[in-house]
Design an enzyme around this catalytic site. Structure first.
Site: not given
Length: 657
Positions: A213, A217-220, A436-437, A440
């Site tokens: 992962g 993501t929380g593997k440990t 500019h913003e 967008h």
């Protein structure tokens, strides 16, 4: 085990510097005691039990002149004088420059002689002292090295100091957002609790489980939860801890680690970042520079084959680079199960946020669902950091609870960077940034397939951004359709087009937007087969690392194909840019209203953007007409570009003939 704990709790083992300081002070005091006080105070007279009386030099001269002395012993720094009654002994320091002392003693008929203030023992000890200190220091640190590294050459090879052995209290309830991964490891917990149930039926539990992962993501955490649910010892170690400069040390440490786990079975061995030792051996250098890593990997492979399927030991490993691992590690019988610990979806993010808000005083108006919608694509560690940042912000404001605004500000920090409130921009640049913003934002809201706007700001953030438009998808996306890619290109071009339409001159602010737009169209041609330039051909084979890592691409096309591709990218960008200009001209009034509100508030939400656009469309009765017209213009421009490319190809072929 008790003896090990006693060694670990020993004050001298835990404080080596203090131990060395005490050792040095003892030696110095011993030396000073043997040598004696050079001032001569309280010194025993040779052959007598009387204590010498310390007098000043003037009193000593008076005793000489009054003939009350019988004998005088002159040393390098002090003088011993014996009284005429043979009972008194005096000491005094020599006064430098007194050249008449000998003459006075001879004049008064007093016997005098010289003596050495040292003896052979102290002289020898003075020579040996530096060597004794050096030997002591060497023995001290050699002992520490041997205790920390175990047996073998110089004591290296033991892994007790590297391994964190514990019984975690973490449970599956503490792990949220990875429900599928928890289901995959649930049977491992059951096997560790009731191994006989599986052995009797003939089932073979996986020896190793590889947790794959992205970082955070929380593997440990999941590995600890497995050990916590099973209530078994948990031996955790980092993959890099096995590697040393001495060949063979890593292999010895692997052996020692498995021996510890077998003694405490049932147990779990967890190797974090296993790619540090498990890289493919085919990638090694021809000069043998990776012998240590390869020997460590070979020993790990041998150990995983060394215990049977009925041995209640499970090996968990974590990595975010599974593509570099050696295939021998991944074959059945070793790490025969791979569990993907992926970034959470919307429901997973809500559960993770609920876990991390435990213990944090939240305001009643807080809606974690809104935070989860804004954080698509973030991992569990990112969400934990957002909650902590929000708590820090609330504490900084002397609030009693964390409010929704604190959570939104924390999300902005994570996605866009820290606000640079002290960075002042002049009104001209502020106007350019606002248009500019707004460009967008308008394209994001009026283009099919584009990500919706969450916030528009003209407050500088991060390292160089003078403003930003925060577009967040409603959910994680694992693939994009062709129209969504074109929509993203349009949104990126919206800022540059707005500068041209409303300012009348372009600036450098769109540099990154143009780069990203170019990369999208290039990928459509080279990788995704979404153009007529190469058809379904893949022009570049990319070896992309798993879970968003680096990419290595190899070019496999001709120079003519490169020219056609460059022409297509240029033509496509021009065509998309022209359609964006039309869209902005049609929505000119909405852009102006958006800019006015931005000037006033500096930050506006996506809801306010949509209200401005909706009001404009209702006022001008162009509910969906503009979008349809622009789409038709876009299709015509694309058709013209395609026809131009075909005409060019025909011309080139005729020239070749």
């Amino acid at each position: 085990m008790q003896d090990k704990n006693n060694k670990d709790n020993n004050f001298f083992n835990k404080n080596p510097l203090v131990t060395f300081a005490i050792f040095s002070v003892v030696i110095i005091l011993l030396f000073k005691t043997i040598v004696g006080d050079t001032q001569g105070t309280n010194e025993n007279v040779a052959g007598a039990s009387k204590r010498a009386k310390s007098i000043n030099y003037s009193e000593f001269k008076s005793l000489i002149s009054s003939k009350q002395l019988k004998k005088v012993d002159i040393g390098q720094s002090y003088i011993k004088a014996y009284g005429s009654d043979s009972l008194s002994v005096y000491t005094t320091r020599i006064v430098p420059g007194d050249t008449k002392l000998i003459e006075e003693l001879e004049k008064q008929g007093i016997e005098y002689t010289g003596f050495s203030e040292t003896n052979w023992f102290t002289e020898m000890f003075g020579w040996l002292l530096p060597f004794l200190i050096i030997i002591g220091i060497w023995m001290f640190f050699a002992g520490r090295m041997q205790k920390s590294m175990g047996s073998g050459i110089l004591g290296m090879g033991n892994s007790k100091k590297m391994v964190n052995s514990e019984k975690p209290k973490t449970k599956f309830d503490d792990v949220a957002g990875v429900e599928e991964a928890k289901e995959e490891v649930q049977e491992i917990v059951d096997f560790l609790k009731f191994p006989a149930r599986y052995v009797e039926i003939g089932a073979k539990i996986p020896k190793g489980v590889l947790l794959v992962g992205s970082p955070g993501t929380g593997k440990t955490l999941l590995a600890k939860a497995v050990a916590g649910e099973a209530d078994v010892p948990f031996f955790s170690v980092s993959g890099s801890s096995f590697i040393e400069m001495f060949v063979g040390v890593g292999a010895a440490r692997v052996r020692d680690l498995f021996e510890q786990a077998k003694k405490d079975a049932p147990s779990i061995i967890f190797i974090d970042e296993i790619d540090a030792i498990g890289k493919s051996r085919a990638a090694g250098g021809v000069m043998g520079g990776n012998d240590e890593r390869e020997q460590t990997l070979n020993q790990l492979l041998a150990e995983m084959d060394g215990f049977g399927t009925d041995t209640p030991i499970i090996i968990l490993a974590a990595t975010n680079r599974p593509e570099v691992l050696d295939q021998a590690l991944l074959r059945p019988g070793r790490f025969d199960r791979q569990v993907l610990v992926d970034k959470p979806d919307f429901e997973g993010r809500v559960k993770i946020l609920k876990v991390h808000v435990k213990g944090v005083k939240m305001d009643e108006d807080v809606e974690l669902e809104e935070v989860a919608r804004l954080t698509a694509g973030l991992a569990g560690a990112d969400l934990a950091n957002i909650i902590n940042e929000a708590a820090l912000l609330a504490g900084r404001k002397s609030q009693k609870t964390v409010k929704q605004s604190d959570l939104f500000e924390s999300v902005e920090r994570a996605l866009a960077g820290l606000a640079k409130k002290s960075r002042r921009i002049n009104p001209k640049e502020k106007k350019i940034v606002a248009y500019h913003e707004s460009g967008h934002a308008l394209l994001a809201e009026t283009t099919k397939g584009a990500k919706k706007v969450s916030k528009v700001s003209i407050v500088p953030r991060g390292l160089a951004a003078l403003g930003y438009t925060l577009n967040t998808p409603e959910e994680n996306k694992f693939m994009m359709q062709k129209h969504e890619l074109w929509a993203e290109v349009d949104v990126l071009l919206g800022g540059r087009a707005a500068e041209e339409v409303f300012i009348g001159e372009i600036s450098t602010g769109a540099g990154n937007d143009l780069e990203r737009a170019t990369d999208i169209i290039k990928s459509m041609v080279q990788t995704y087969g979404m153009s007529d330039v190469a058809g379904l051909m893949v022009l570049e084979k990319s070896r992309q690392s798993f879970l968003g890592g680096g990419m290595q691409a190899t070019r496999e096309y001709s120079d003519k194909m490169a020219e056609n591709m460059d022409e297509f990218i240029k033509t496509s960008l021009k065509a998309r840019y022209d359609t964006v200009l039309v869209r902005l001209e049609e929505y000119r009034e909405a852009i102006e209203d958006m800019v006015k509100l931005l000037y006033k508030k500096e930050n506006i939400t996506g809801v306010e953007v949509r209200e401005i656009i909706t009001a404009f469309e209702k006022k001008n009765n162009i509910d969906s007409k503009v979008t349809k017209v622009v789409d038709e213009i876009r299709d015509e421009l694309e058709e013209d570009a395609k026809m131009a490319d075909e005409a060019k190809d025909v011309e080139e072929k005729s020239d070749e003939k």
